[in-house]
Design an enzyme around this catalytic site. Structure first.
Site, PDB file in Angstrom:
ATOM      1  N   ASN A   9       0.875  -1.174   0.000  1.00  0.00           N
ATOM      2  CA  ASN A   9       0.000   0.000   0.000  1.00  0.00           C
ATOM      3  C   ASN A   9       0.910   1.221   0.000  1.00  0.00           C
ATOM      4  O   ASN A   9       1.502   1.556   1.020  1.00  0.00           O
ATOM      5  CB  ASN A   9      -0.904  -0.021   1.243  1.00  0.00           C
ATOM      6  N   TRP A  10       1.013   1.851  -1.157  1.00  0.00           N
ATOM      7  CA  TRP A  10       1.952   2.972  -1.287  1.00  0.00           C
ATOM      8  C   TRP A  10       1.433   4.239  -0.618  1.00  0.00           C
ATOM      9  O   TRP A  10       2.155   5.214  -0.485  1.00  0.00           O
ATOM     10  CB  TRP A  10       2.244   3.246  -2.771  1.00  0.00           C
ATOM     11  N   LYS A  11       0.177   4.265  -0.256  1.00  0.00           N
ATOM     12  CA  LYS A  11      -0.449   5.456   0.343  1.00  0.00           C
ATOM     13  C   LYS A  11      -0.175   6.669  -0.559  1.00  0.00           C
ATOM     14  O   LYS A  11      -0.066   6.508  -1.774  1.00  0.00           O
ATOM     15  CB  LYS A  11       0.025   5.634   1.782  1.00  0.00           C
ATOM     16  N   HIS A  94      -9.699   1.268   4.674  1.00  0.00           N
ATOM     17  CA  HIS A  94      -8.422   1.427   5.385  1.00  0.00           C
ATOM     18  C   HIS A  94      -8.646   2.369   6.571  1.00  0.00           C
ATOM     19  O   HIS A  94      -9.416   3.324   6.479  1.00  0.00           O
ATOM     20  CB  HIS A  94      -7.361   1.984   4.437  1.00  0.00           C
ATOM     21  N   GLU A  96      -7.006   4.715   7.704  1.00  0.00           N
ATOM     22  CA  GLU A  96      -6.762   6.140   7.434  1.00  0.00           C
ATOM     23  C   GLU A  96      -7.968   6.764   6.729  1.00  0.00           C
ATOM     24  O   GLU A  96      -8.278   7.940   6.936  1.00  0.00           O
ATOM     25  CB  GLU A  96      -5.470   6.295   6.609  1.00  0.00           C
ATOM     26  N   GLU A 166      -5.723  -4.992  10.268  1.00  0.00           N
ATOM     27  CA  GLU A 166      -4.700  -3.979  10.536  1.00  0.00           C
ATOM     28  C   GLU A 166      -5.028  -3.277  11.844  1.00  0.00           C
ATOM     29  O   GLU A 166      -5.842  -2.340  11.858  1.00  0.00           O
ATOM     30  CB  GLU A 166      -4.670  -2.943   9.409  1.00  0.00           C
ATOM     31  N   GLY A 172       2.058   2.242  10.912  1.00  0.00           N
ATOM     32  CA  GLY A 172       3.009   3.349  10.798  1.00  0.00           C
ATOM     33  C   GLY A 172       3.655   3.735  12.111  1.00  0.00           C
ATOM     34  O   GLY A 172       4.292   4.785  12.211  1.00  0.00           O
ATOM     35  N   SER A 211       3.075  -2.132  10.417  1.00  0.00           N
ATOM     36  CA  SER A 211       4.520  -2.204  10.676  1.00  0.00           C
ATOM     37  C   SER A 211       5.122  -3.570  10.378  1.00  0.00           C
ATOM     38  O   SER A 211       6.023  -4.022  11.086  1.00  0.00           O
ATOM     39  CB  SER A 211       4.823  -1.770  12.122  1.00  0.00           C
ATOM     40  N   GLY A 232       2.734  -1.227   4.338  1.00  0.00           N
ATOM     41  CA  GLY A 232       2.772   0.206   4.061  1.00  0.00           C
ATOM     42  C   GLY A 232       4.201   0.662   3.796  1.00  0.00           C
ATOM     43  O   GLY A 232       4.752   0.444   2.715  1.00  0.00           O
ATOM     44  N   GLY A 233       4.817   1.267   4.784  1.00  0.00           N
ATOM     45  CA  GLY A 233       6.144   1.878   4.635  1.00  0.00           C
ATOM     46  C   GLY A 233       7.164   0.989   3.942  1.00  0.00           C
ATOM     47  O   GLY A 233       7.895   1.451   3.050  1.00  0.00           O
TER      48      GLY A 233
HETATM   49  P1  13P Z   1       2.769   0.349   7.778  1.00  0.00           P
HETATM   50  O1  13P Z   1       3.304  -0.951   7.208  1.00  0.00           O
HETATM   51  O2  13P Z   1       3.539   1.552   7.306  1.00  0.00           O
HETATM   52  O3  13P Z   1       2.601   0.279   9.257  1.00  0.00           O
HETATM   53  O4  13P Z   1       1.312   0.543   7.165  1.00  0.00           O
HETATM   54  C1  13P Z   1       0.411  -0.517   7.232  1.00  0.00           C
HETATM   55  C2  13P Z   1      -0.754  -0.175   6.410  1.00  0.00           C
HETATM   56  O5  13P Z   1      -1.501   0.724   6.733  1.00  0.00           O
HETATM   57  C3  13P Z   1      -0.970  -0.920   5.170  1.00  0.00           C
HETATM   58  O6  13P Z   1      -2.214  -0.657   4.644  1.00  0.00           O
END
Ligand code: 13P
Length: 248
Positions: A9-11, A94, A96, A166, A172, A211, A232-233
């Site tokens: 997930n590149w956000k 998600h 967010e 999640e 994050g 994470s 994510g990251g």
């Molecule tokens: P991180 O891996 O950066 O914690 O993000 C997880 C995420 O929200 C994937 O959708």
């Protein structure tokens, strides 16, 4: 046996140029791993990334989809539009989106349904906040998040869907759920689905997100009810994303 799946997930990150480089790097390192893999990219990079990955096993996804099919909904992107770009997956719900942009269980269910109407596989994101975990509400929260979708679509819709657990407190933050903590909730989710349909429960992929990194992925993926990850990251760097993928 369920197939494993790792999704990046590149956000809201990157440029067109960096997205092209990142997707090229991932494609180059897929190797002979037969697990499924996808990247959920910003809408505006769908065409560029889609062109890079079109002949590879790397599948294309997005991070959201409109809850309506078409019409006067300024700023929204419909499932029909996404389908035109060969989009296979869409994240829905998600945390967010839920916490910053007002997504509710009901609107998430509508997004899920819109994706499926265009043969896009929804990845339903669910999970509790730290406060909810501390109040022992984790199972209730994920049950409600799942029920909202089932109420709209019926359980059969989960035949072509993915669930991503999640925990909000792990996203994050660098705080990963332990292998056991994650497995406990994944097992609960599978049992909750099994109470409605055993066949679907046995085959649905349930991903862990929050994470997940190259150094903790192997332990998480070894858990019996964890079928892969939503990253994510660590998905923003081809090498670390591939390390996670190859630890499956
Ligand atoms: P991180 O891996 O950066 O914690 O993000 C997880 C995420 O929200 C994937 O959708």
């Amino acid at each position: 046996m369920r197939q494993s799946l790792v999704v990046g997930n590149w956000k809201m990150n990157g440029t067109r140029a960096s997205s092209i480089l990142l997707s090229q790097g991932i494609v180059a390192g897929l190797g002979s791993n037969s697990a499924q893999i996808a990247v959920c990219v910003p809408y505006v990079f769908l065409a560029s990334v889609g062109e890079i990955i079109k002949d590879s096993r790397l599948a294309l996804g997005v991070q959201n989809v409109a809850d309506k099919p078409a019409g006067a909904f300024t700023g929204e992107i419909s499932a029909t539009m996404l389908n035109e770009f060969g989009c296979k997956y869409a994240l829905v719900g998600h945390s967010e989106r839920r916490s910053y942009y007002g997504d509710t269980n009901e609107s998430v269910a509508a997004r899920f349904s819109q994706a499926q109407a265009e043969n896009i596989v929804p990845i339903l994101c669910i999970g509790e906040t730290l406060e909810q975990r501390e109040q022992n509400q984790t199972f209730d929260v994920v049950n409600e998040q799942i029920d909202a979708v089932i109420n709209l679509t019926g359980i059969q819709a989960f035949n072509s869907a993915v669930i991503a657990y999640e925990p909000v407190w792990a996203i994050g933050t660098g705080k990963t759920a332990s292998d056991e903590q994650a497995q406990e909730v994944h097992q609960h989710i599978r049992q909750y689905i099994a109470a409605k349909d055993q066949v679907i429960a046995d085959k649905i992929q349930i991903l862990y997100g929050g994470s997940a990194k190259p150094d903790n992925a192997k332990g998480l993926f070894a858990m019996p009810d964890i079928d892969g990850g939503l990253i994510g990251g660590a998905s923003l760097d081809a090498e670390s994303f591939l390390k996670i993928y190859h630890s499956i």
